[in-house]
Motif scaffolding. Structure first.
Motif, PDB file in Angstrom:
ATOM      1  N   THR A  59       0.831  -1.219   0.000  1.00  0.00           N
ATOM      2  CA  THR A  59       0.000   0.000   0.000  1.00  0.00           C
ATOM      3  C   THR A  59       0.859   1.259   0.000  1.00  0.00           C
ATOM      4  O   THR A  59       0.420   2.302  -0.463  1.00  0.00           O
ATOM      5  N   ALA A  60       2.101   1.150   0.501  1.00  0.00           N
ATOM      6  CA  ALA A  60       3.000   2.311   0.410  1.00  0.00           C
ATOM      7  C   ALA A  60       3.261   2.642  -1.062  1.00  0.00           C
ATOM      8  O   ALA A  60       3.465   3.797  -1.426  1.00  0.00           O
ATOM      9  N   LEU A  66      -4.796  -0.364   3.583  1.00  0.00           N
ATOM     10  CA  LEU A  66      -4.496  -1.731   4.004  1.00  0.00           C
ATOM     11  C   LEU A  66      -5.645  -2.164   4.919  1.00  0.00           C
ATOM     12  O   LEU A  66      -5.871  -1.540   5.965  1.00  0.00           O
ATOM     13  N   VAL A  67      -6.353  -3.191   4.510  1.00  0.00           N
ATOM     14  CA  VAL A  67      -7.566  -3.583   5.224  1.00  0.00           C
ATOM     15  C   VAL A  67      -7.382  -4.981   5.808  1.00  0.00           C
ATOM     16  O   VAL A  67      -7.038  -5.924   5.086  1.00  0.00           O
ATOM     17  N   ALA A  68      -7.587  -5.099   7.127  1.00  0.00           N
ATOM     18  CA  ALA A  68      -7.546  -6.425   7.760  1.00  0.00           C
ATOM     19  C   ALA A  68      -8.949  -6.997   7.751  1.00  0.00           C
ATOM     20  O   ALA A  68      -9.920  -6.303   8.069  1.00  0.00           O
ATOM     21  N   LEU A  69      -9.063  -8.242   7.371  1.00  0.00           N
ATOM     22  CA  LEU A  69     -10.350  -8.905   7.308  1.00  0.00           C
ATOM     23  C   LEU A  69     -10.354  -9.997   8.373  1.00  0.00           C
ATOM     24  O   LEU A  69      -9.544 -10.917   8.327  1.00  0.00           O
ATOM     25  N   VAL A  70     -11.250  -9.855   9.356  1.00  0.00           N
ATOM     26  CA  VAL A  70     -11.246 -10.783  10.484  1.00  0.00           C
ATOM     27  C   VAL A  70     -12.584 -11.511  10.548  1.00  0.00           C
ATOM     28  O   VAL A  70     -13.638 -10.887  10.580  1.00  0.00           O
ATOM     29  N   ILE A  71     -12.520 -12.831  10.550  1.00  0.00           N
ATOM     30  CA  ILE A  71     -13.734 -13.643  10.646  1.00  0.00           C
ATOM     31  C   ILE A  71     -13.592 -14.580  11.845  1.00  0.00           C
ATOM     32  O   ILE A  71     -12.540 -15.196  12.025  1.00  0.00           O
TER      33      ILE A  71
END
Ligand code: FAD
Length: 358
Positions: A59-60, A66-71
């Motif tokens: 992303t730099a 920057l997306v964290a995806l938490v399940i």
């Protein structure tokens, strides 16, 4: 998708799933780098934080989020840690239906989020879980999925360059997904280093950074039920600081190796030859078709140093090799080499370590 790899090494889903029938894909509609944070009973798999750190580098370059995806279930602490570790945003699907892990609810939830929110890049740890459900997302969404990636980068156009060994490790193939989105990759655990969480960070806007997504899965609609769990060897050798590795040269005589491992407080791992012989469990194999480890100390006993093995341990700190053959290639990768029989050397080393209480 263009691929310089053999077809068996990737899931190029685009030619076989009717993606062309789906019409031209608006690549501009897809943005951001997603990292899947894998949680089981509140424990986060280390590869998730490795990928989050690596995602920052992407992303730099792209200027995206920057997306964290938490399940999973009861995820507050994990969500917080994802922000501390540098996620710009967190998408969270928190529901009992996701614990323990099952492929169908995970796949359905992940797919719904991808279709609704259109990420450009999706990185998933190449764990049992990641490998299990990634295809359930990639196929219906017409994504390009590269498996078992060991290097990632983006070019000037934001195109993911997913690299992985191919043809038995002789070449490193770069896989591109030029015409479809998202660009997905399952990434081998242990090849990247996790960053440190910013515990003093200012997360005043934390609520804005967290999105609780709609849970699209209902227990009554899931097709699988967990009746019993048989948990085998759960040791994660990729997190070990000290390792004693055994190869074909030990000829099944594990005792001296275990003695040395105990004296060092080390985990026991093995080459593929030793695993194939049944001396050590396959979850402890190091190398191209095993795991990548980066301990502070790696002691190789009766291991010749084949390239496929070295690939999994050449990021170790100090390497000590014990081998009867002075010309064994492993010595080229060792900081210290002992030419000798492991069955003689190990007890002496172990005794000395215990006497010094190291
Ligand atoms: P060997 O090569 O047989 O070496 C045994 C060594 O023990 C020799 O150097 C010998 O001198 C020494 N020795 C013998 N007696 C003693 C003694 N008493 N004391 C001390 N030393 C002694 N391999 C992996 O390890 N991991 C992988 O993930 C992996 N993936 C592969 C993927 C592919 C596609 C392919 C083609 C191969 C892969 N391999 C992998 C296999 C790899 O090529 C080697 O065959 C393997 O690593 C050899 O294991 P080894 O060093 O234990 O055995």
């Amino acid at each position: 998708m263009s691929a310089s790899d053999d077809a068996n090494d990737t899931n190029d889903t685009n030619d076989t799933n009717g993606a062309d029938d789906a019409g031209g894909i608006d690549l501009e509609a897809y943005a951001d780098v997603w990292v899947f944070v894998e949680v089981h009973d509140g424990d986060v798999m280390a590869v998730s934080w490795e990928l989050l750190e690596e995602g920052k580098k992407l992303t730099a370059k792209t200027g995206e989020d920057l997306v964290a995806l938490v399940i999973g279930e009861d995820l507050d602490a994990v969500v917080r840690e994802a922000l501390e570790r540098g996620a710009d945003r967190v998408l969270v699907a928190d529901d009992p239906v996701f614990e323990p892990y099952r492929a169908d609810p995970y796949g359905a939830q992940f797919r719904a989020m991808v279709e609704e929110r259109k990420p450009s890049i999706v990185l998933i740890g190449g764990t049992h879980t990641g490998r299990d459900f990634a295809g359930r997302v990639a196929v219906p969404t017409h994504a390009g999925l590269t498996a078992d990636v060991t290097e990632i980068d983006v070019d000037d156009d934001g195109l993911l360059q997913a690299r992985r060994p191919a043809f038995g490790g002789d070449i490193l193939a770069t896989i591109l997904c030029e015409e479809h989105r998202p660009q997905m990759a399952t990434v081998r655990p242990g090849v990247f280093e996790p960053g440190e969480p910013d515990l003093d960070g200012d997360f005043a806007t934390v609520d804005e950074a967290i999105t609780a997504v709609d849970v699209v899965v209902d227990e009554s609609e899931t097709i699988s039920e967990v009746l019993e769990r048989n948990v085998g060897d759960t040791t994660d050798i990729t997190e070990a600081d000290r390792i004693v590795a055994v190869g074909a040269g030990i000829e099944g005589d594990l005792e001296p190796a275990i003695d040395l491992a105990e004296a060092l407080g080390a985990e026991l791992v093995a080459s593929r030859a030793a695993v194939d012989e049944g001396w050590v469990d396959g979850s402890r194999q190091v190398g191209q078709t095993g795991k990548t480890v980066r301990p502070e100390l790696y002691v190789a006993l009766g291991i010749s140093g084949a390239i496929q093995h070295v690939e999994g341990m050449n990021k170790s700190g100090t390497v000590i090799a014990i081998n009867t053959d002075p010309n064994a290639p492993i010595f080229e990768h060792a900081d210290y080499g002992i030419v000798g029989d492991f069955a003689d050397v190990c007890p002496r080393l172990a005794k000395s370590l215990r006497e010094r209480d190291l």
